[in-house]
Design an enzyme around this catalytic site. Structure first.
Site, PDB file in Angstrom:
ATOM      1  N   MET A  18       2.930  10.305   3.522  1.00 11.89           N
ATOM      2  CA  MET A  18       2.996   9.692   2.214  1.00 11.89           C
ATOM      3  C   MET A  18       4.433   9.296   1.933  1.00 11.89           C
ATOM      4  SD  MET A  18       0.820  10.348  -0.805  1.00 11.89           S
ATOM      5  CE  MET A  18       0.365  11.993  -0.371  1.00 11.89           C
ATOM      6  N   CYS A  19       4.607   8.100   1.516  1.00 12.22           N
ATOM      7  CA  CYS A  19       5.954   7.647   1.235  1.00 12.22           C
ATOM      8  C   CYS A  19       5.997   7.135  -0.198  1.00 12.22           C
ATOM      9  CB  CYS A  19       6.350   6.525   2.186  1.00 12.22           C
ATOM     10  SG  CYS A  19       6.252   7.027   3.917  1.00 12.22           S
TER      11      CYS A  19
END
Ligand SMILES: *[C@@H]1O[C@H](CO)[C@@H](O)[C@H](O)[C@H]1NC(C)=O
Ligand SMILES: *[C@@H]1O[C@H](CO)[C@@H](O)[C@H](O)[C@H]1NC(C)=O
Ligand SMILES: *[C@@H]1O[C@H](CO)[C@@H](O)[C@H](O)[C@H]1NC(C)=O
Ligand SMILES: *[C@@H]1O[C@H](CO)[C@@H](O)[C@H](O)[C@H]1NC(C)=O
Ligand SMILES: *[C@@H]1O[C@H](CO)[C@@H](O)[C@H](O)[C@H]1NC(C)=O
Length: 617
Positions: A1-2
Site C-alpha cells: 500500500m502506498c
C-alpha cells in the site's frame, strides 16, 4: 500500500499543498518518499507528484517512477496476475514499462484491463500531455479528489484530512467507474477541467448506459468518450437464473436452534463440486496474497527473526475470517506464526441486580447471545469479553485443533473509551473522511485499532498462562470483506428474500457488489494503510468473484433455512470441508456489535446518521 498524490494547477497559480495530507500520506508509505513536478516548456500547467512507498515485493522501487520518455507513474497497487511477474519483480516497474509502450488510449486501457489485483494510480503520459487516473474494478484502493475553483487546481490523493473549515471544494472518492483522462493542453487553454471517462464494462452496450453523472467535483465535467472505448470488466456478470420451482414462501424463522441442530442441518446439504471449486479458487487467492513477503525489521541489519508473522487476519472467529485463517495456514511456512487480530471495546460494568432485571425483556425477540450474557452476568466479569472476543477464542481453539504445530498469535486488542476518543480525533476521523456516517465511524475505528495490532497475547509458560504485551509486525492484513456481499450474509438479504423472493435477492446482490467501493473499500484501505500495512481482500479476488458470479444464487445461499445455515450456505459447507467446527454455523454478527463499539457510544443513533464525533474543531 502506498500513498500517492498529484496536484494539478495552472503554472501561474500558487502551488501549495496541505501539510496535514502530506503527513497522512507518509504514514501509508514509510519506506520512501519523493516529489517530482512535471512542467513542460510548452505546458501552461504543472503536476506535482508526491509518492510514498510501502515496500512489499521485489526491490524497493522509488515512486513516482519516471521512465526514459518522461512519463511518470504513481502506483498504489498489487499485481497478482495478468502480467508475467516473478517474485523478484517490483510490479510498479513492470506496469510502468507496459504503459511506456502505449501509443493510443486503447493500449492504455488494454494494459489496465489485463491487470489482476487492487490498484489506484495517477499517470502522466508525456506523448500528448495527458493525465490518467482511476481505481480498479472493485475500488479496492482509495483515491480521493477535490477541485479548488479559486485556483483551478485539482488534487488527487490516497487519503485526505478532515477540516473544521467550511470548504466548498469538498473531498470526494473518485468513483470506481473506470479510468479518467485529462487533456492537459486543453486545461491550459480553457482553465476548465474535463475528464474523459473510460468506463468499466462488459460490452460496448454497457458503455452507453453508464451513467455520466458520476460524482465529479463541483466545477468539473466528465464525458464518456464517444469512441466507445472501455475497460473490460475482469469478472463475468452475476448469474440471474431463477430456480425452476421454488419454495420461497416457507421460510424457516426458527432462530433458536442449537449448534448441533444447525450442524445437522448442514450435514444434509452436500454440494461437493461447488465446495471443491470454491476451495481451489479461494485458496489460490489467499496464496497469492500471503507468499513472498518481506519481514518488517526495526533495524536495517538485524537478522530476520523466525518468530515474526508476515500476515495477520482481522479475526472475529466468524466464518469469513476462520476460512481465511485456515487457508493462510496452508500457504504460510510452518515455522512462521500467523497473527489473529481481535478487537474489543470495553463493556460497562453490569448494572445492579435491580436494573438488570429489565434487560431480558428488551431482547425478547433477539436470538440468544447466551455466551455473552452469561459472561457479563457472571462474577468474573471481564469488560473485554465482547461477543467477538468470545467467538474469537473459540475460533482460536478450532484453528489449534486444525494445526497444532502452527503458532497462532491471538492478539487481544482492548480499547477503552478514552483511547477511542483520543485516537478518533487524532487519526481515524481524517482517514474515514469523506465518509461520515455513524457506521463509518464505528467500522473505521474498530478496523483501525484491530489493524494497529497492539494488545496482549497469552503466553503459555509451564502450564501457566501469562499475559504479554504484543504488537503485530505483519505488513499484510487479510480481511473477510466481500463474503457477505456475494453470499447473502446480511440480514437485509433475508428481508429482501422474504418480500421479493429470489428475484429480489439477486437484485440486492448486484447492488451490493456495485457499491462496495464507495461504502467500504476506500475507507478500509485508508484506515488500514495508516499503519503502514496493506489490506488484502481474498473474497474480492477476480477469480473468486468470477466463480461466485457464475453460480446461480441458490447454490450460494438458501434463505429458507435458519440463520447460521442459510446465509452463506456454500461458505459454511466449505468451512466444514476444511475441518472447522462450530464456527461453520455462527450467524453473521456485524463488527460494530461484535466488538461492542456501537455500545460504547450513544445507543439511539441510526447507522446511517451523520456522525458528529467525526467532525473536528
Ligand atoms: C524493479 O524491477 C525491474 C524489473 O522488473 C528492474 O529492472 C528494476 O531495476 C527494479 N527497480 C529497482 C529500483 O530495483
Ligand atoms: C475519444 O477518444 C479518441 C481517441 O483518443 C479521441 O480522438 C476523441 O477525441 C475522444 N472523444 C471525446 C469526445 O473526447
Ligand atoms: C417444496 O416443498 C414441498 C413440500 O414441502 C416439497 O415436496 C418440494 O420438494 C419442495 N420443492 C423444492 C424445489 O424444494
Ligand atoms: C484484555 O481483555 C482480555 C479479555 O478478553 C483480558 O483477559 C485482558 O486482561 C485484557 N488486557 C488488558 C491489558 O486489559
Ligand atoms: C447460471 O446457472 C445455471 C444453473 O446452474 C446454469 O445452467 C447457467 O449456465 C449459469 N449461467 C451462467 C451465465 O453462468
Amino acid at each position: 500500500m502506498c500513498g500517492i498524490f498529484c496536484l494539478l494547477s495552472l503554472s501561474a497559480a500558487p502551488s501549495e499543498r496541505d501539510r496535514t495530507v502530506h503527513e497522512h500520506l507518509k504514514r501509508r508509505g514509510p519506506d520512501s518518499s519523493r516529489d517530482v513536478t512535471v512542467q513542460g516548456p510548452n505546458l501552461g500547467c504543472r503536476c506535482l507528484f508526491s509518492a510514498h512507498v510501502l515496500h512489499m515485493r521485489g526491490r524497493l522501487t522509488q515512486q513516482p517512477l519516471q521512465d526514459g520518455l518522461g512519463n511518470l507513474l504513481a502506483w498504489n497497487g498489487e499485481v497478482f496476475g495478468g502480467l508475467p511477474l516473478t517474485t523478484e519483480d517490483n510490479d510498479t516497474s513492470v506496469v510502468s514499462e507496459r504503459l511506456s509502450s502505449c501509443n493510443d488510449p486503447s493500449d492504455v486501457l488494454s494494459v489496465l484491463s489485463s491487470l489482476r489485483g487492487p490498484w489506484a494510480f495517477v499517470y502522466y503520459q508525456k506523448d500528448g500531455d495527458f493525465l490518467w487516473f482511476g481505481r480498479d474494478f472493485f475500488g479496492r484502493r482509495s483515491l480521493l479528489w477535490r477541485f479548488d475553483a479559486e485556483f483551478d487546481a485539482l488534487t488527487l490523493t490516497s487519503v485526505a484530512a478532515q477540516t473544521s473549515e467550511a470548504v466548498n471544494s469538498a473531498w470526494r472518492e473518485v468513483p470506481a467507474a473506470g479510468v479518467f483522462r485529462i487533456d492537459l493542453k486543453a486545461f491550459t487553454e480553457t482553465g476548465s477541467l474535463t475528464f474523459e471517462l473510460y468506463p468499466w464494462a462488459h460490452t460496448e452496450d454497457d458503455v452507453l448506459s453508464t451513467c455520466s453523472e458520476t460524482l465529479v467535483p463541483i466545477g468539473c465535467t466528465a464525458v464518456i468518450n464517444q469512441s466507445g472505448l472501455f475497460l473490460t470488466s475482469p469478472v463475468s456478470r452475476l448469474n440471474t437464473s431463477l430456480p425452476k420451482s421454488t419454495n420461497d414462501t416457507e421460510t424457516c424463522s426458527n432462530s433458536h436452534l442449537s449448534v448441533e441442530d444447525l450442524q445437522q442441518l448442514l450435514e444434509g446439504k452436500e454440494k461437493d463440486d461447488e465446495v471443491s471449486a470454491l476451495i481451489d479458487v479461494l485458496s489460490e487467492a489467499v496464496r497469492q496474497r500471503v507468499q513472498f513477503l518481506p519481514f518488517r525489521e526495526k533495524e536495517e541489519d538485524s537478522p530476520p527473526t523466525p518468530e515474526r508473522a508476515t500476515v495477520a487476519v482481522l479475526f472475529s472467529g466468524g466464518i469469513d475470517s476462520m476460512i481465511l485463517a485456515a487457508l493462510a495456514d496452508r500457504h504460510i511456512p510452518a515455522h512462521q506464526p500467523i497473527d489473529l487480530l481481535n478487537v474489543a471495546f470495553k463493556l460497562h460494568e453490569p448494572k445492579t441486580q435491580k436494573q438488570s432485571v429489565k434487560k431480558p425483556k428488551k431482547h425478547k425477540n433477539k436470538p440468544s447471545n447466551s455466551n455473552t450474557d452469561r459472561a457479563a452476568d457472571s462474577k468474573t466479569f471481564n469488560p473485554f469479553d465482547v461477543p467477538d472476543r468470545i467467538t474469537g477464542k473459540a475460533g482460536l481453539k478450532e484453528l489449534r485443533d486444525l494445526n497444532p504445530d502452527r503458532k497462532w498469535n491471538f492478539v487481544e486488542v482492548n480499547v477503552t473509551q478514552e483511547e477511542l476518543q483520543r485516537l478518533r480525533r487524532e487519526r481515524v476521523c481524517h482517514l474515514v473522511h469523506p465518509l461520515e456516517t455513524v457506521l463509518d465511524d464505528s467500522i473505521g475505528c474498530a478496523v483501525w485499532f484491530a489493524a494497529r495490532g497492539t494488545g496482549v497475547i497469552m503466553k503459555e509458560e509451564e502450564e501457566e498462562e501469562e499475559e504479554k504485551s504484543f504488537t503485530s509486525t505483519a505488513k499484510v492484513i487479510l480481511t473477510g470483506i466481500g463474503a457477505d456481499e456475494q453470499l447473502a450474509g446480511y440480514s437485509r438479504h433475508r428481508v429482501r428474500f422474504k418480500t421479493s423472493g429470489h428475484e429480489g435477492l439477486i437484485q440486492e446482490l448486484v447492488m451490493e457488489l456495485g457499491r462496495i467501493s464507495s461504502r467500504n473499500l476506500g475507507r478500509d484501505d485508508r484506515v488500514i494503510g495508516d499503519h503502514g500495512k496493506e489490506a488484502r481482500f481474498p473474497y474480492l479476488d477476480e477469480d473468486v468473484v468470477n466463480y461466485l458470479n457464475a453460480l446461480p444464487v441458490w447454490e450460494k445461499a438458501d434463505l429458507s433455512l435458519p440463520r447460521g445455515v442459510g446465509e452463506k450456505l456454500l461458505l459454511r459447507l466449505t468451512a466444514k470441508r476444511l475441518g472447522l467446527g462450530p464456527s461453520a454455523v455462527l450467524p453473521k454478527r456485524a463488527m460494530q456489535f461484535g466488538s461492542r463499539i456501537a455500545k460504547m457510544e450513544d445507543g439511539h443513533e441510526k447507522a446511517s446518521d451523520k456522525c458528529s464525533r467525526l467532525l473536528t474543531g
